[in-house]
Write a protein that holds these residues in place. Structure first.
Motif, mmCIF file in Angstrom:
data_model
loop_
_atom_site.group_PDB
_atom_site.id
_atom_site.type_symbol
_atom_site.label_atom_id
_atom_site.label_comp_id
_atom_site.label_asym_id
_atom_site.label_seq_id
_atom_site.Cartn_x
_atom_site.Cartn_y
_atom_site.Cartn_z
ATOM 1 N N VAL A 26 0.853 -1.189 0.000
ATOM 2 C CA VAL A 26 0.000 0.000 0.000
ATOM 3 C C VAL A 26 0.888 1.237 0.000
ATOM 4 O O VAL A 26 2.066 1.168 0.358
ATOM 5 C CB VAL A 26 -0.939 0.028 1.232
ATOM 6 N N ARG A 79 1.228 -0.721 -11.315
ATOM 7 C CA ARG A 79 1.416 -1.454 -10.069
ATOM 8 C C ARG A 79 2.206 -2.746 -10.271
ATOM 9 O O ARG A 79 2.134 -3.378 -11.326
ATOM 10 C CB ARG A 79 0.058 -1.775 -9.439
ATOM 11 N N GLN A 98 -9.915 -0.633 -4.201
ATOM 12 C CA GLN A 98 -8.986 -1.730 -4.510
ATOM 13 C C GLN A 98 -8.582 -2.502 -3.254
ATOM 14 O O GLN A 98 -8.520 -3.723 -3.250
ATOM 15 C CB GLN A 98 -7.723 -1.197 -5.200
ATOM 16 N N MET A 99 -8.257 -1.760 -2.202
ATOM 17 C CA MET A 99 -7.965 -2.343 -0.902
ATOM 18 C C MET A 99 -9.026 -1.801 0.063
ATOM 19 O O MET A 99 -8.973 -0.624 0.450
ATOM 20 C CB MET A 99 -6.569 -1.947 -0.426
ATOM 21 N N CYS A 124 -7.057 3.812 -0.461
ATOM 22 C CA CYS A 124 -6.887 2.723 -1.426
ATOM 23 C C CYS A 124 -8.232 2.170 -1.870
ATOM 24 O O CYS A 124 -8.279 1.203 -2.616
ATOM 25 C CB CYS A 124 -6.088 1.584 -0.797
ATOM 26 N N ASP A 149 2.534 0.088 -5.627
ATOM 27 C CA ASP A 149 1.736 -0.728 -4.720
ATOM 28 C C ASP A 149 0.408 -1.131 -5.362
ATOM 29 O O ASP A 149 0.079 -0.741 -6.484
ATOM 30 C CB ASP A 149 1.480 0.057 -3.432
ATOM 31 N N GLY A 150 -0.368 -1.912 -4.608
ATOM 32 C CA GLY A 150 -1.619 -2.442 -5.122
ATOM 33 C C GLY A 150 -2.738 -1.438 -5.277
ATOM 34 O O GLY A 150 -3.822 -1.811 -5.727
ATOM 35 N N CYS A 151 -2.508 -0.187 -4.926
ATOM 36 C CA CYS A 151 -3.524 0.849 -5.099
ATOM 37 C C CYS A 151 -3.361 1.603 -6.411
ATOM 38 O O CYS A 151 -4.151 2.508 -6.710
ATOM 39 C CB CYS A 151 -3.471 1.824 -3.931
ATOM 40 N N VAL A 183 -3.102 -9.258 -3.757
ATOM 41 C CA VAL A 183 -2.142 -8.730 -2.779
ATOM 42 C C VAL A 183 -0.822 -9.496 -2.864
ATOM 43 O O VAL A 183 -0.200 -9.866 -1.856
ATOM 44 C CB VAL A 183 -2.708 -8.750 -1.341
ATOM 45 N N GLU A 216 -0.859 -6.779 -7.037
ATOM 46 C CA GLU A 216 -2.269 -6.781 -7.399
ATOM 47 C C GLU A 216 -3.127 -6.456 -6.176
ATOM 48 O O GLU A 216 -2.803 -6.862 -5.059
ATOM 49 C CB GLU A 216 -2.674 -8.134 -7.982
ATOM 50 N N PRO A 217 -4.227 -5.718 -6.352
ATOM 51 C CA PRO A 217 -5.064 -5.316 -5.221
ATOM 52 C C PRO A 217 -5.945 -6.457 -4.729
ATOM 53 O O PRO A 217 -6.023 -7.521 -5.356
ATOM 54 C CB PRO A 217 -5.908 -4.188 -5.819
#
Length: 252
Positions: free
Chosen positions: A156, A217, A165-166, A162, A209-211, A231, A220-221
């Motif tokens: 993250v 990225r 996605q997160m 986020c 990051d996953g965001c 993640v 992966e989110p």
């Protein structure tokens, strides 16, 4: 030789390697395979999704052997990532923070308020000594080998939302980031204590990051991932890990 967990195995990145059990979700395009392909190394890869340091010493499941059993006195290079599954650090923290947001919609940092230091304390108390022991035992089994362990790329960003996605509260983004920083620092110190080489992914993975968007990225989110294991590093992330590992291999 490659050891370690799902980040090391490249779980979720196609295609799945035929040399390891399917349940390990080891990829033919994980960083160790990429390094071996580019450098002409002979590779034995026993990394497996879900692995903890304890799985270096006992079978992770049916059909698997302790990962350290793959090492020999003539092994020349060992690469690995490990530690994120100890005490369920990553999945436990992510699950806790998602649950906190659901339970307290609109709260700024419900996960931090509920859990405080309880998610990070096991890193120092349990994960760090386990990492020191594991790296030391690798050296004992393969005394000629260079041992190169990578830290985890950022999952993250340092701040900001986020969502979606997160699915965690905006105030808990830096809370999770701090947890990951503590884990990476434990890996770094364990490497330093045992004479292993630490590959720091923090600077190169900033903004990956996953965001972030597809193509930007490396992780992966949780939601709308483009691969079956969220993640975790995507193919670009595994290539980045390979690049940084090769820099460490060359820096003799």
């Amino acid at each position: 030789m490659n050891l370690g967990d799902s980040f090391s195995a490249g779980s979720g990145v196609s295609p799945v390697a035929a040399t390891q059990l399917a349940k390990c979700m080891q990829s033919e395009q994980n960083f160790s395979h990429l390094i071996a392909q580019q450098r002409g190394f002979r590779l034995a890869d026993v990394s497996c999704g879900g692995a903890k340091t304890g799985d270096f010493y006992a079978p992770q499941g049916p059909g698997l052997r302790p990962q350290l059993d793959a090492l020999t006195p003539t092994t020349e290079l060992v690469t690995l990532m490990i530690g994120g599954n100890n005490n369920n650090t990553f999945i436990g923290a992510m699950g806790a923070c998602i649950g906190a947001m659901i339970a307290q919609p609109g709260a700024q940092e419900p996960c931090k308020a509920q859990y405080g230091n309880s998610l990070t304390e096991p890193i120092e108390a349990q994960t760090y000594p386990a990492l020191v022991k594991a790296l030391g035992d690798i050296h004992d089994r393969s005394p000629r080998a260079r041992v190169i362990i990578a830290g985890y790329p950022w999952l993250v960003p340092s701040s900001g939302s986020c969502f979606p996605q997160m699915p965690i509260a905006a105030g808990d983004v830096p809370y999770l980031r701090e947890l990951q920083a503590k884990l990476n620092d434990a890996v770094r110190r364990a490497a330093q204590e045992t004479g292993a080489t630490f590959v720091d992914m923090s600077q190169v993975s900033e903004g990956r990051d996953g965001c972030q968007t597809v193509g930007q990225r490396w992780i992966e989110p949780m939601l709308n991932a483009t691969q079956p294991v969220p993640v975790h590093p995507n193919a670009d992330g595994e290539r980045a890990l390979a690049t940084e590992m090769m820099k460490a291999i060359d820096a003799r």
